[in-house]
Design a protein around this motif. Structure first.
Motif, PDB file in Angstrom:
ATOM      1  N   THR A  43      -1.454 -13.303   2.038  1.00  9.44           N
ATOM      2  CA  THR A  43      -1.086 -12.891   0.865  1.00  9.44           C
ATOM      3  C   THR A  43      -2.518 -12.557  -0.041  1.00  9.44           C
ATOM      4  O   THR A  43      -3.566 -12.915   0.528  1.00  9.44           O
ATOM      5  N   ALA A  61       0.873   0.062   2.356  1.00 11.02           N
ATOM      6  CA  ALA A  61       1.769  -0.856   1.523  1.00 11.02           C
ATOM      7  C   ALA A  61       2.994  -1.299   2.116  1.00 11.02           C
ATOM      8  O   ALA A  61       3.081  -2.706   1.930  1.00 11.02           O
ATOM      9  N   PRO A  62       3.707  -0.582   2.757  1.00 11.53           N
ATOM     10  CA  PRO A  62       5.172  -1.133   2.950  1.00 11.53           C
ATOM     11  C   PRO A  62       4.835  -2.181   3.940  1.00 11.53           C
ATOM     12  O   PRO A  62       5.671  -2.860   4.270  1.00 11.53           O
ATOM     13  N   HIS A  63       3.910  -2.161   4.812  1.00 11.08           N
ATOM     14  CA  HIS A  63       3.397  -2.988   5.995  1.00 11.08           C
ATOM     15  C   HIS A  63       3.006  -4.360   5.666  1.00 11.08           C
ATOM     16  O   HIS A  63       3.075  -5.196   6.404  1.00 11.08           O
ATOM     17  N   PRO A  65       4.118  -6.473   2.570  1.00 10.73           N
ATOM     18  CA  PRO A  65       4.985  -6.564   1.152  1.00 10.73           C
ATOM     19  C   PRO A  65       4.308  -7.711   0.507  1.00 10.73           C
ATOM     20  O   PRO A  65       4.630  -7.569  -0.849  1.00 10.73           O
ATOM     21  N   GLN A  66       3.574  -8.548   1.244  1.00 11.34           N
ATOM     22  CA  GLN A  66       3.207  -9.856   0.484  1.00 11.34           C
ATOM     23  C   GLN A  66       1.766  -9.598  -0.182  1.00 11.34           C
ATOM     24  O   GLN A  66       1.183 -10.582  -0.992  1.00 11.34           O
ATOM     25  N   ARG A  68      -0.791  -7.204  -2.751  1.00 11.23           N
ATOM     26  CA  ARG A  68      -0.786  -6.546  -4.012  1.00 11.23           C
ATOM     27  C   ARG A  68      -1.979  -5.347  -3.923  1.00 11.23           C
ATOM     28  O   ARG A  68      -3.007  -5.787  -3.425  1.00 11.23           O
ATOM     29  N   ARG A  86       3.448   6.855  -4.501  1.00 13.94           N
ATOM     30  CA  ARG A  86       4.123   5.418  -4.653  1.00 13.94           C
ATOM     31  C   ARG A  86       5.574   5.430  -5.008  1.00 13.94           C
ATOM     32  O   ARG A  86       6.275   4.630  -4.179  1.00 13.94           O
ATOM     33  N   ASP A  90       8.851   3.879  -2.776  1.00 15.40           N
ATOM     34  CA  ASP A  90       9.309   3.037  -3.528  1.00 15.40           C
ATOM     35  C   ASP A  90       8.451   1.680  -3.075  1.00 15.40           C
ATOM     36  O   ASP A  90       8.879   0.570  -2.886  1.00 15.40           O
ATOM     37  N   ASN A  91       7.107   2.015  -3.189  1.00 12.15           N
ATOM     38  CA  ASN A  91       6.092   1.019  -3.029  1.00 12.15           C
ATOM     39  C   ASN A  91       6.083   0.101  -4.303  1.00 12.15           C
ATOM     40  O   ASN A  91       4.995   0.185  -5.011  1.00 12.15           O
ATOM     41  N   ASN A  93       4.742  -2.969  -4.507  1.00  8.83           N
ATOM     42  CA  ASN A  93       3.629  -3.760  -4.292  1.00  8.83           C
ATOM     43  C   ASN A  93       2.085  -2.618  -4.612  1.00  8.83           C
ATOM     44  O   ASN A  93       1.210  -2.988  -4.254  1.00  8.83           O
TER      45      ASN A  93
END
Length: 219
Positions: A43, A61-63, A65-66, A68, A86, A90-91, A93
């Motif tokens: 995180t 980013a999609p890999h 998800p936890q 930012r 982005r 649909d990212n 984060n």
């Protein structure tokens, strides 16, 4: 020395929205991702410096998800492209991009607002001045958590020597353009500059296409 240039490679053009940058980004993103899966924390917050078109940050980013992700660039004209990628992916984060100009300290974020677990930079030194390393190191000292890392990806020389024939050929190709500051930089020069600001090289990781990820951290 005969080195074959991939038939599908566009002409070298470092502009972030060029076909060459998109081609190179797609070529290297999966090997970088594989390393980042080992380097990134479970995180936290990740800052990309010199995001350009946002190809890498929106792919990664999609890999995670936890985590930012914060894109940044000195060129405000690329911000809409970053946000467009982005939104298309649909990212949720990935934050809105922010301005960070590595040679203008007044653009560097206030550490009181946020500190980062990771700062990463991809493929800028072959077409950027070595002096940019000073800005990257200062941003890292300012914005990294004490146990955070700075990851720099790209082709480099080591101890004044090319590590492969293909890197030598690539360097000669970009030097032939006779653009000031273009050319492969030496890992030792980056290391020396970073050390002035208390940022030290922790690891040098080999990647495909004869590139490295240099992992720095606070001394």
């Amino acid at each position: 020395m005969a080195v074959t240039i991939p038939a599908d490679r566009p002409d070298i053009d470092p502009y972030p929205l060029s076909p060459y940058v998109e081609w190179a980004g797609k070529r290297n993103r999966d090997p970088i991702l594989a390393v980042f899966k080992d380097l990134f924390p479970q995180t936290g917050d990740v800052l990309e410096v010199a995001s350009g078109a946002g190809l890498h940050i929106n792919y990664f980013a999609p890999h995670f998800p936890q985590l930012r992700f914060q894109p940044s660039d000195y060129d405000l004209k690329v911000f809409d492209t970053i946000k467009g990628k982005r939104d298309a992916a649909d990212n949720a984060n990935v934050a809105d991009p922010i301005e960070i100009d590595l040679i203008r300290a007044e653009t560097w974020p206030d550490p009181k607002d946020r500190l980062y677990d990771v700062i990463f930079v991809i493929n800028i030194f072959q077409v950027a001045p070595l002096a940019i390393a000073s800005g990257i190191a200062q941003v890292a000292v300012r914005l990294l958590k004490n146990d955070g890392i700075l990851a720099i990806y790209g082709p480099f020389k080591v101890d004044g020597k090319y590590t492969t024939e293909s890197n030598e050929a690539f360097d000669k190709e970009i030097l032939a353009a006779q653009v000031p500051e273009w050319g492969l930089k030496d890992v030792r020069d980056l290391e020396a500059i970073a050390g002035k600001y208390g940022i030290v090289l922790k690891k040098r990781l080999d990647l495909p296409a004869n590139n490295f990820i240099l992992v720095f951290g606070k001394a």
